[in-house]
Scaffold this motif. Structure first.
Motif, PDB file in Angstrom:
ATOM      1  N   THR A  67       1.001  -1.504   0.077  1.00  0.00           N
ATOM      2  CA  THR A  67      -0.325   0.283   0.093  1.00  0.00           C
ATOM      3  C   THR A  67       0.462   1.015  -0.011  1.00  0.00           C
ATOM      4  O   THR A  67       1.256   1.465   0.895  1.00  0.00           O
ATOM      5  N   THR A 107       0.989   4.977   0.765  1.00  0.00           N
ATOM      6  CA  THR A 107      -0.142   6.265   1.262  1.00  0.00           C
ATOM      7  C   THR A 107       1.375   7.532   0.788  1.00  0.00           C
ATOM      8  O   THR A 107       2.485   7.510   1.358  1.00  0.00           O
ATOM      9  N   ALA A 134      -4.168   9.672   0.177  1.00  0.00           N
ATOM     10  CA  ALA A 134      -4.542   8.941  -0.349  1.00  0.00           C
ATOM     11  C   ALA A 134      -3.923   7.566  -1.033  1.00  0.00           C
ATOM     12  O   ALA A 134      -2.712   7.657   0.137  1.00  0.00           O
ATOM     13  N   SER A 135      -4.095   6.382  -0.176  1.00  0.00           N
ATOM     14  CA  SER A 135      -3.637   5.266  -0.159  1.00  0.00           C
ATOM     15  C   SER A 135      -4.395   5.215  -1.699  1.00  0.00           C
ATOM     16  O   SER A 135      -5.242   4.259  -1.329  1.00  0.00           O
ATOM     17  N   PHE A 136      -3.336   3.730  -1.889  1.00  0.00           N
ATOM     18  CA  PHE A 136      -3.107   3.102  -2.797  1.00  0.00           C
ATOM     19  C   PHE A 136      -2.547   1.997  -2.713  1.00  0.00           C
ATOM     20  O   PHE A 136      -1.379   1.243  -2.774  1.00  0.00           O
ATOM     21  N   ILE A 192      -5.060  -2.047  -8.810  1.00  0.00           N
ATOM     22  CA  ILE A 192      -5.071  -1.784  -7.686  1.00  0.00           C
ATOM     23  C   ILE A 192      -6.588  -1.800  -6.946  1.00  0.00           C
ATOM     24  O   ILE A 192      -7.860  -2.064  -7.183  1.00  0.00           O
ATOM     25  N   ARG A 202      -7.937  -1.382  -4.109  1.00  0.00           N
ATOM     26  CA  ARG A 202      -8.051  -0.137  -3.351  1.00  0.00           C
ATOM     27  C   ARG A 202      -7.679   0.708  -3.662  1.00  0.00           C
ATOM     28  O   ARG A 202      -6.636   1.473  -3.819  1.00  0.00           O
ATOM     29  N   ILE A 203      -8.210   1.870  -3.272  1.00  0.00           N
ATOM     30  CA  ILE A 203      -7.989   3.464  -3.357  1.00  0.00           C
ATOM     31  C   ILE A 203      -9.019   3.725  -1.943  1.00  0.00           C
ATOM     32  O   ILE A 203     -10.263   3.236  -1.830  1.00  0.00           O
ATOM     33  N   LEU A 225      -9.425  -0.677 -11.121  1.00  0.00           N
ATOM     34  CA  LEU A 225      -9.683  -0.380  -9.321  1.00  0.00           C
ATOM     35  C   LEU A 225     -10.630  -0.764  -8.868  1.00  0.00           C
ATOM     36  O   LEU A 225     -12.021  -0.837  -9.865  1.00  0.00           O
ATOM     37  N   LEU A 228     -13.334   1.150  -3.421  1.00  0.00           N
ATOM     38  CA  LEU A 228     -13.279   2.855  -3.014  1.00  0.00           C
ATOM     39  C   LEU A 228     -13.247   2.951  -2.041  1.00  0.00           C
ATOM     40  O   LEU A 228     -14.337   2.591  -1.293  1.00  0.00           O
TER      41      LEU A 228
END
Length: 269
Positions: free
Chosen positions: A59, A61, A85-87, A101, A103-104, A138, A141
């Motif tokens: 992740t 961040t 914002a975290s990816f 991805i 989760r965002i 994606l 979210l």
């Protein structure tokens, strides 16, 4: 355990240790310069961190994120600003050049997403002139205290979302799951105005998760109203729905342009 498995396990352990011990802010200025040059616009962040996660799903961040909008965008405000914002993504998908991805998470963010009729997308930072199919998936979210605009000139819609915490927390009568977020929605679709409000859980799923989230929502367009109460999952592509739906209006003809058909004028229903 075979030799290959031991090597992979050792590599994973080394990567996890690197994520924990390394100060990623040392790389932040260089990454800002590189991505800004690729995108042709300024990108800045105040803080960068990487957590190893499980199953090789790190992740990333970023705090204090700011991304300048594309030169052709219809507004000069940033394409994105975020307190945090975290990816979360899978390393395997990146190695295979098909990034996923999973989760965002956005906190205190404002996002302006625009797509032109010929396929330009202002959220593309690498190769921004590319107009082909999307290359990043994606899956889900989470958005807290976040506003998002999504305008697609090719499909003739412009929608604005604003999320806020639901206080007090409610419970979905259909699913029994907590409703923790309120999303206020306003938009224009093919020249017709509409507004909506949705109460949901924290996580919204878009693709390939089969993870349901609760939804209690209504949509109003003119004298037409749709109510939805139940569960949904994977809303992009082929959505999964389990809900009670009610629609009422003064005449069926007002369902166009929201449906492709042009229903005849009818009595109230």
């Amino acid at each position: 355990m075979g030799r290959k498995s031991k090597i992979l396990l050792g590599a994973a352990a080394a990567f996890a240790l690197l994520c924990v011990l390394f100060d990623w802010n040392w790389l932040r200025p260089a990454l800002e310069r590189y991505i800004s040059a690729e995108a042709g616009r300024k990108i800045r962040a105040d803080h960068l961190a990487v957590a190893p996660g499980f199953s090789l799903e790190p992740t990333v961040t970023v705090r204090g994120l700011s991304i300048q909008n594309a030169p052709w965008a219809d507004t000069k405000q940033p394409m994105a600003i975020a307190g945090e914002a975290s990816f979360t993504f899978t390393l395997r998908s990146v190695w295979e050049d098909l990034p996923v991805i999973s989760r965002i998470v956005l906190k205190d963010a404002q996002v302006d997403m625009q797509r032109t009729a010929d396929g330009l997308r202002n959220w593309r930072l690498k190769n921004p002139d590319y107009r082909g199919p999307a290359k990043i998936k994606l899956l889900s979210l989470e958005a807290y205290r976040t506003t998002l605009r999504f305008a697609d000139r090719g499909r003739d819609f412009d929608i604005r979302f604003a999320s806020s915490a639901l206080d007090p927390v409610a419970v979905s009568a259909q699913s029994g799951k907590p409703l923790t977020q309120k999303i206020d929605i306003k938009g224009v679709y093919r020249g017709a105005d509409f507004n909506a409000q949705a109460l949901t859980g924290d996580v919204l799923t878009f693709l390939e998760t089969q993870q349901y989230f609760p939804v209690r929502a209504h949509v109003i367009a003119g004298k037409t109203r749709l109510d939805f109460d139940g569960m949904a999952a994977d809303m992009f592509g082929q959505p999964l729905l389990d809900a009670k739906v009610r629609i009422a209006g003064s005449t069926l003809s007002q369902l166009h342009p929201f449906v492709e058909l042009r229903p005849a004028v009818s009595r109230p229903y």
